[in-house]
Design an enzyme around this catalytic site. Sequence first.
Site, PDB file in Angstrom:
ATOM      1  N   TYR A 195       1.184  -1.055  -0.103  1.00  0.00           N
ATOM      2  CA  TYR A 195      -0.022  -0.219   0.072  1.00  0.00           C
ATOM      3  C   TYR A 195       1.189   1.574   0.156  1.00  0.00           C
ATOM      4  O   TYR A 195       0.699   2.063  -0.407  1.00  0.00           O
ATOM      5  CB  TYR A 195      -1.261  -0.042   0.830  1.00  0.00           C
TER       6      TYR A 195
ATOM      7  N   LYS B 192       1.254   4.522  -3.361  1.00  0.00           N
ATOM      8  CA  LYS B 192       0.544   5.042  -2.519  1.00  0.00           C
ATOM      9  C   LYS B 192       2.226   6.123  -3.387  1.00  0.00           C
ATOM     10  O   LYS B 192       1.861   7.484  -3.737  1.00  0.00           O
ATOM     11  CB  LYS B 192      -0.017   5.988  -1.707  1.00  0.00           C
TER      12      LYS B 192
HETATM   13  P1  NAP Z   1     -13.292   2.419   1.066  1.00  0.00           P
HETATM   14  O1  NAP Z   1     -14.581   2.845   2.012  1.00  0.00           O
HETATM   15  O2  NAP Z   1     -13.055   1.513   1.069  1.00  0.00           O
HETATM   16  O3  NAP Z   1     -13.582   2.373  -0.423  1.00  0.00           O
HETATM   17  C1  NAP Z   1     -13.228   2.696  -1.994  1.00  0.00           C
HETATM   18  C2  NAP Z   1     -13.686   2.554  -3.609  1.00  0.00           C
HETATM   19  O4  NAP Z   1     -12.407   2.536  -3.951  1.00  0.00           O
HETATM   20  C3  NAP Z   1     -14.839   2.109  -3.160  1.00  0.00           C
HETATM   21  O5  NAP Z   1     -16.456   2.277  -3.581  1.00  0.00           O
HETATM   22  C4  NAP Z   1     -14.611   0.215  -3.906  1.00  0.00           C
HETATM   23  O6  NAP Z   1     -15.649   0.170  -4.710  1.00  0.00           O
HETATM   24  C5  NAP Z   1     -13.670   1.044  -4.506  1.00  0.00           C
HETATM   25  N1  NAP Z   1     -12.823   0.536  -5.669  1.00  0.00           N
HETATM   26  C6  NAP Z   1     -11.855  -0.631  -4.958  1.00  0.00           C
HETATM   27  N2  NAP Z   1     -11.659  -0.877  -6.227  1.00  0.00           N
HETATM   28  C7  NAP Z   1     -12.583  -0.770  -7.671  1.00  0.00           C
HETATM   29  C8  NAP Z   1     -11.653  -1.022  -8.648  1.00  0.00           C
HETATM   30  N3  NAP Z   1     -10.599  -2.093  -9.222  1.00  0.00           N
HETATM   31  N4  NAP Z   1     -12.999  -0.075  -9.163  1.00  0.00           N
HETATM   32  C9  NAP Z   1     -12.989   0.855  -9.615  1.00  0.00           C
HETATM   33  N5  NAP Z   1     -13.893   1.096  -7.934  1.00  0.00           N
HETATM   34  C10 NAP Z   1     -13.336   0.119  -7.075  1.00  0.00           C
HETATM   35  O7  NAP Z   1     -12.416   3.352   1.573  1.00  0.00           O
HETATM   36  P2  NAP Z   1     -12.205   4.873   1.506  1.00  0.00           P
HETATM   37  O8  NAP Z   1     -11.567   5.096   2.661  1.00  0.00           O
HETATM   38  O9  NAP Z   1     -13.075   5.387   1.594  1.00  0.00           O
HETATM   39  O10 NAP Z   1     -10.351   5.059   0.180  1.00  0.00           O
HETATM   40  C11 NAP Z   1     -11.017   6.193  -0.380  1.00  0.00           C
HETATM   41  C12 NAP Z   1      -9.348   6.387  -0.974  1.00  0.00           C
HETATM   42  O11 NAP Z   1      -8.255   7.477  -0.226  1.00  0.00           O
HETATM   43  C13 NAP Z   1      -8.355   4.884  -1.363  1.00  0.00           C
HETATM   44  O12 NAP Z   1      -7.966   5.716  -2.653  1.00  0.00           O
HETATM   45  C14 NAP Z   1      -7.917   4.876  -0.142  1.00  0.00           C
HETATM   46  O13 NAP Z   1      -6.706   4.749  -0.188  1.00  0.00           O
HETATM   47  C15 NAP Z   1      -7.289   6.945   0.414  1.00  0.00           C
HETATM   48  N6  NAP Z   1      -7.482   6.809   1.645  1.00  0.00           N
HETATM   49  C16 NAP Z   1      -7.737   6.703   2.789  1.00  0.00           C
HETATM   50  C17 NAP Z   1      -7.754   7.089   3.818  1.00  0.00           C
HETATM   51  C18 NAP Z   1      -7.866   6.091   5.332  1.00  0.00           C
HETATM   52  O14 NAP Z   1      -7.964   6.461   5.797  1.00  0.00           O
HETATM   53  N7  NAP Z   1      -9.706   6.069   4.841  1.00  0.00           N
HETATM   54  C19 NAP Z   1      -6.202   6.918   4.151  1.00  0.00           C
HETATM   55  C20 NAP Z   1      -5.551   7.055   3.360  1.00  0.00           C
HETATM   56  C21 NAP Z   1      -5.726   7.311   1.760  1.00  0.00           C
HETATM   57  P3  NAP Z   1     -16.280  -1.876  -3.636  1.00  0.00           P
HETATM   58  O15 NAP Z   1     -17.278  -0.955  -2.982  1.00  0.00           O
HETATM   59  O16 NAP Z   1     -16.733  -1.986  -4.948  1.00  0.00           O
HETATM   60  O17 NAP Z   1     -15.517  -2.549  -3.114  1.00  0.00           O
END
Ligand code: NAP
Length: 235
Positions: free
Chosen positions: A160, A164
């Site tokens: 991961y 990033k």
């Molecule tokens: P999340 O709730 O797990 O949402 C991830 C989203 O990405 C879901 O809608 C998922 O769809 C979608 N996704 C995954 N694989 C995909 C694909 N092949 N095609 C299209 N959509 C896909 O996670 P989140 O925390 O909101 O993450 C959003 C972004 O923020 C990510 O890039 C993550 O790395 C970044 N981020 C998050 C955090 C944190 O603490 N949460 C911190 C830093 C960065 P499905 O529902 O179909 O799986």
Amino acid sequence: MTTTLITGANKGLGRETARQLVAAGHTVYIGSRDAGRGRLAAEELGARTVVLDVTDDASVEAAARAIEADGGLDVLINNAGVEGRGAENEVVGAADVTADMMRRTFETNVFGTVRVTHAFLPLLRRSAAPVVVNLSSGLASLARVTDPGTPTHAYPGVAYPASKTAVNMITVQYAKAFPDIRINAVEPGYTKTDLNGNTGVQTVEQGAAIIVRMALLGPDGPTGGFFSAEGPLPW
Ligand code: NAP
């Protein structure tokens, strides 16, 4: 009218970003690899939806054609992402990480970002004020990961953070190549979502704030940077 596409916006940070950008007056497309969940989120938020799997060329190209036919795109938010945890939802460290795990994580976070950006670039270049926001992470920062005593230093995962860090490099290189587009990487902070098994300490409202702020940049805003809600981050 500003038209915005958010990949992976059926839940988590992407969904909350969609909610806030609809409130700001954007026409928002909820990108979702599942049509039903995308439609439900769009109905609830007053948004549109497009089926889009960032790992699939045909799906991404079809989404680009559909949005082009509807009038084009101004803002692209590359939000879809996976952490790539192990079978028991554990973070996989250097002792156990495999090339396959790296490939799966990179397929979504890195190649997906390039696949989607490449497909939508022609639309963005026709916009009067184009913007790209790439979802990075504080774990992308080599400066932080090598700073002993910090939570970032303590994170043992390999795939991961590496993915990033690649997103950050992609952001910088695209920003240099397209000076007329505002292209930035953002760290939303450790946010309670499915990505981390809901262990995050922030709400999605707090996490989405920097994503929304960078999505609303005007032509005089920064480009090629890496930002959290507190300001610029070290690479
Ligand atoms: P999340 O709730 O797990 O949402 C991830 C989203 O990405 C879901 O809608 C998922 O769809 C979608 N996704 C995954 N694989 C995909 C694909 N092949 N095609 C299209 N959509 C896909 O996670 P989140 O925390 O909101 O993450 C959003 C972004 O923020 C990510 O890039 C993550 O790395 C970044 N981020 C998050 C955090 C944190 O603490 N949460 C911190 C830093 C960065 P499905 O529902 O179909 O799986």
